[in-house]
Scaffold this motif. Sequence first.
Motif, PDB file in Angstrom:
ATOM      1  N   ASP A 348      -6.445   0.504  -5.250  1.00  0.00           N
ATOM      2  CA  ASP A 348      -5.231   0.019  -4.587  1.00  0.00           C
ATOM      3  C   ASP A 348      -5.693  -1.004  -3.536  1.00  0.00           C
ATOM      4  O   ASP A 348      -6.339  -0.633  -2.544  1.00  0.00           O
ATOM      5  N   PRO A 349      -5.405  -2.304  -3.710  1.00  0.00           N
ATOM      6  CA  PRO A 349      -5.975  -3.300  -2.806  1.00  0.00           C
ATOM      7  C   PRO A 349      -5.550  -3.094  -1.355  1.00  0.00           C
ATOM      8  O   PRO A 349      -6.352  -3.267  -0.435  1.00  0.00           O
ATOM      9  N   HIS A 350      -4.302  -2.656  -1.177  1.00  0.00           N
ATOM     10  CA  HIS A 350      -3.794  -2.487   0.183  1.00  0.00           C
ATOM     11  C   HIS A 350      -4.566  -1.370   0.905  1.00  0.00           C
ATOM     12  O   HIS A 350      -5.049  -1.548   2.031  1.00  0.00           O
ATOM     13  N   ARG A 351      -4.713  -0.227   0.191  1.00  0.00           N
ATOM     14  CA  ARG A 351      -5.426   0.915   0.786  1.00  0.00           C
ATOM     15  C   ARG A 351      -6.903   0.572   0.996  1.00  0.00           C
ATOM     16  O   ARG A 351      -7.503   0.960   1.989  1.00  0.00           O
ATOM     17  N   PHE A 352      -7.462  -0.119   0.030  1.00  0.00           N
ATOM     18  CA  PHE A 352      -8.884  -0.423   0.119  1.00  0.00           C
ATOM     19  C   PHE A 352      -9.186  -1.413   1.237  1.00  0.00           C
ATOM     20  O   PHE A 352     -10.237  -1.366   1.857  1.00  0.00           O
ATOM     21  N   GLN A 353      -8.222  -2.282   1.439  1.00  0.00           N
ATOM     22  CA  GLN A 353      -8.360  -3.224   2.564  1.00  0.00           C
ATOM     23  C   GLN A 353      -8.464  -2.427   3.870  1.00  0.00           C
ATOM     24  O   GLN A 353      -9.278  -2.725   4.738  1.00  0.00           O
ATOM     25  N   GLN A 354      -7.638  -1.370   3.938  1.00  0.00           N
ATOM     26  CA  GLN A 354      -7.641  -0.536   5.134  1.00  0.00           C
ATOM     27  C   GLN A 354      -9.008   0.137   5.337  1.00  0.00           C
ATOM     28  O   GLN A 354      -9.524   0.221   6.459  1.00  0.00           O
ATOM     29  N   VAL A 355      -9.610   0.596   4.224  1.00  0.00           N
ATOM     30  CA  VAL A 355     -10.920   1.258   4.288  1.00  0.00           C
ATOM     31  C   VAL A 355     -11.963   0.295   4.852  1.00  0.00           C
ATOM     32  O   VAL A 355     -12.652   0.588   5.843  1.00  0.00           O
ATOM     33  N   ILE A 356     -12.068  -0.882   4.216  1.00  0.00           N
ATOM     34  CA  ILE A 356     -13.096  -1.855   4.621  1.00  0.00           C
ATOM     35  C   ILE A 356     -12.829  -2.324   6.052  1.00  0.00           C
ATOM     36  O   ILE A 356     -13.754  -2.471   6.853  1.00  0.00           O
ATOM     37  N   ILE A 431      -8.947   8.000   1.680  1.00  0.00           N
ATOM     38  CA  ILE A 431      -8.551   6.979   0.703  1.00  0.00           C
ATOM     39  C   ILE A 431      -9.620   6.863  -0.395  1.00  0.00           C
ATOM     40  O   ILE A 431      -9.305   6.867  -1.586  1.00  0.00           O
ATOM     41  N   VAL A 432     -10.894   6.811   0.035  1.00  0.00           N
ATOM     42  CA  VAL A 432     -11.976   6.686  -0.957  1.00  0.00           C
ATOM     43  C   VAL A 432     -11.968   7.893  -1.895  1.00  0.00           C
ATOM     44  O   VAL A 432     -12.074   7.749  -3.115  1.00  0.00           O
ATOM     45  N   SER A 434      -9.482   9.809  -2.629  1.00  0.00           N
ATOM     46  CA  SER A 434      -8.310   9.792  -3.514  1.00  0.00           C
ATOM     47  C   SER A 434      -8.500   8.794  -4.663  1.00  0.00           C
ATOM     48  O   SER A 434      -7.778   8.833  -5.650  1.00  0.00           O
ATOM     49  N   HIS A 435      -9.503   7.914  -4.538  1.00  0.00           N
ATOM     50  CA  HIS A 435      -9.855   7.026  -5.651  1.00  0.00           C
ATOM     51  C   HIS A 435     -10.977   7.637  -6.500  1.00  0.00           C
ATOM     52  O   HIS A 435     -11.531   6.973  -7.366  1.00  0.00           O
ATOM     53  N   GLY A 436     -11.355   8.852  -6.197  1.00  0.00           N
ATOM     54  CA  GLY A 436     -12.411   9.534  -6.951  1.00  0.00           C
ATOM     55  C   GLY A 436     -13.806   9.193  -6.449  1.00  0.00           C
ATOM     56  O   GLY A 436     -14.798   9.533  -7.093  1.00  0.00           O
ATOM     57  N   GLY A 437     -13.896   8.529  -5.307  1.00  0.00           N
ATOM     58  CA  GLY A 437     -15.207   8.124  -4.789  1.00  0.00           C
ATOM     59  C   GLY A 437     -15.679   9.012  -3.660  1.00  0.00           C
ATOM     60  O   GLY A 437     -15.088  10.050  -3.376  1.00  0.00           O
ATOM     61  N   SER A 438     -16.776   8.597  -3.025  1.00  0.00           N
ATOM     62  CA  SER A 438     -17.290   9.369  -1.893  1.00  0.00           C
ATOM     63  C   SER A 438     -17.789   8.406  -0.811  1.00  0.00           C
ATOM     64  O   SER A 438     -18.022   7.220  -1.082  1.00  0.00           O
ATOM     65  N   MET A 439     -17.910   8.932   0.380  1.00  0.00           N
ATOM     66  CA  MET A 439     -18.293   8.083   1.497  1.00  0.00           C
ATOM     67  C   MET A 439     -19.319   8.806   2.357  1.00  0.00           C
ATOM     68  O   MET A 439     -19.186   9.994   2.617  1.00  0.00           O
ATOM     69  N   GLN A 454     -19.161   5.001  -2.451  1.00  0.00           N
ATOM     70  CA  GLN A 454     -19.492   5.041  -3.878  1.00  0.00           C
ATOM     71  C   GLN A 454     -18.218   5.250  -4.665  1.00  0.00           C
ATOM     72  O   GLN A 454     -17.478   6.207  -4.430  1.00  0.00           O
ATOM     73  N   LEU A 455     -17.977   4.345  -5.585  1.00  0.00           N
ATOM     74  CA  LEU A 455     -16.780   4.478  -6.426  1.00  0.00           C
ATOM     75  C   LEU A 455     -17.247   4.689  -7.861  1.00  0.00           C
ATOM     76  O   LEU A 455     -18.104   3.942  -8.344  1.00  0.00           O
ATOM     77  N   PRO A 456     -16.713   5.680  -8.543  1.00  0.00           N
ATOM     78  CA  PRO A 456     -17.147   5.841  -9.928  1.00  0.00           C
ATOM     79  C   PRO A 456     -16.701   4.634 -10.751  1.00  0.00           C
ATOM     80  O   PRO A 456     -15.592   4.117 -10.560  1.00  0.00           O
TER      81      PRO A 456
END
Length: 462
Positions: A348-356, A431-432, A434-439, A454-456
Amino acid sequence: MFNRLSLKMGALFFVFILIIGGLLYFILYINLANERINEIINNLLARGNTHSDVLEDHFDETTMNHVGLMESASDFVVIITDVKGDILVQSNPLEKEMETVIKRTDYNQIPPEGVVIEDNWKEKQYIATDSPITIDGEHRGHVFMFANSKQVRSILDQLSNHFKFIGFITVGITIITIFILSRFITSPVVKMKRATEQLSIGNNQVELHTERNDELGELAKSIQSLSNDLDRLKNERKEFLASISHELRTPLTYIKGYADIIHRRSLSEQELIEYIEIIREETEQLSKLIKHLFELAKMDQYSFVINRELVTLKTLIASIIDLIQPVIQQKNISVSLQCPYYIKAFVDPHRFQQVILNILDNAVKHSPKGSVITIEVREQREFITITVLDHGEGIPKQDLPFVFDRLYRVDKSRSRKSGGSGLGLAIAREIVESHGGSMRINSKFGEGTDVLIQLPIISKKI
Ligand code: ADP
């Protein structure tokens, strides 16, 4: 009482074992009884045949009397007749039933090996056999043997007594075994039931024995870990609520304090502008905190919608760097983005923008003027990894395990001033995940910090 699991299980086992055991015992009894009856009848016939063999060698009065005398001392009765059925010798007084049997016999149809002529031991008083006496091919007479049916019945009675005895012992052992077994199975279930009752009334500290390696042990372990989790959650919630009320109270105290000053005193325009600016900043801080809390609450309720699309990571990250350009420039920080163009993530670009943005914002906030922040994106076989690396102040070792906790801030006072709420990393990680990744975060105090996402790779293909 009949609703008790142990009782129900015990009764069910008992009925099943009783049916199966009863059936097996019945079959065994019938087989054994038939074997015993056949043995008695065959013995009787064999005895008669032996007599007829002797008489075939010496068919005279002395031998006949001798045979009669021998059997008079036994449990059997022998009657020797001539070829027409007239009695020559008898070991015991003739009874009516014996006479009937002898008369009924078809004298010409008896095979040389003899026959059983009466085997109805249930109704008749005697079972009987007939062995013919044949000398040089000439039919000379008969040896009738009689055994009292009482003998058969008493042997069967003995057998059935044995069976009854074994049956009672079996039932006794079954009851004891079922009792022990059902206790063995149900007592942990009952303990677990009590434990869950305790959990439901809010007592989260239950102690269950989890040494068993079977399904019940697994269940006990699950309940135990549920209880520990509930306990931890309860404590976390308590702490979280205390932190929130503190977080809300602090800006409100500032706002109220400065509003009171403005209200009461006559202030210079300069002071007025300054105080109003403080109130504005605090209000902004407050609304940001509430927005973040609201987002986390939505994530907890799973009402957090993710609209995934294929995103070119280089473009996305470059746009975020642009967004914070003023702060970067202000601190004279250079951001180096190392990301091949072809790497695309299904996020989700909007959510991922928030992460970065959260991570980059932290890196900038905690980096000294003129330093370098590196963002590295790599695609490996199973993962896309994004690393944000700074050479800032780093995080003390003792704080590192808690930086993802909600409202956790390393340096409370400084972080507040710089607008930190202690929720940035918590939101980013949610957020990460919920995308199936880890931080993860690695840091050395005084040297710098790297945050690793890490995103699968599968998230690219969904
Ligand atoms: P905040 O919104 O207060 O920055 P975060 O959840 O983003 O809260 O971070 C939690 C704490 O972790 C911060 O208070 C900060 O002290 C520390 N932290 C996060 N990133 C960095 C970093 N790159 N360098 C040093 N400290 C950091």
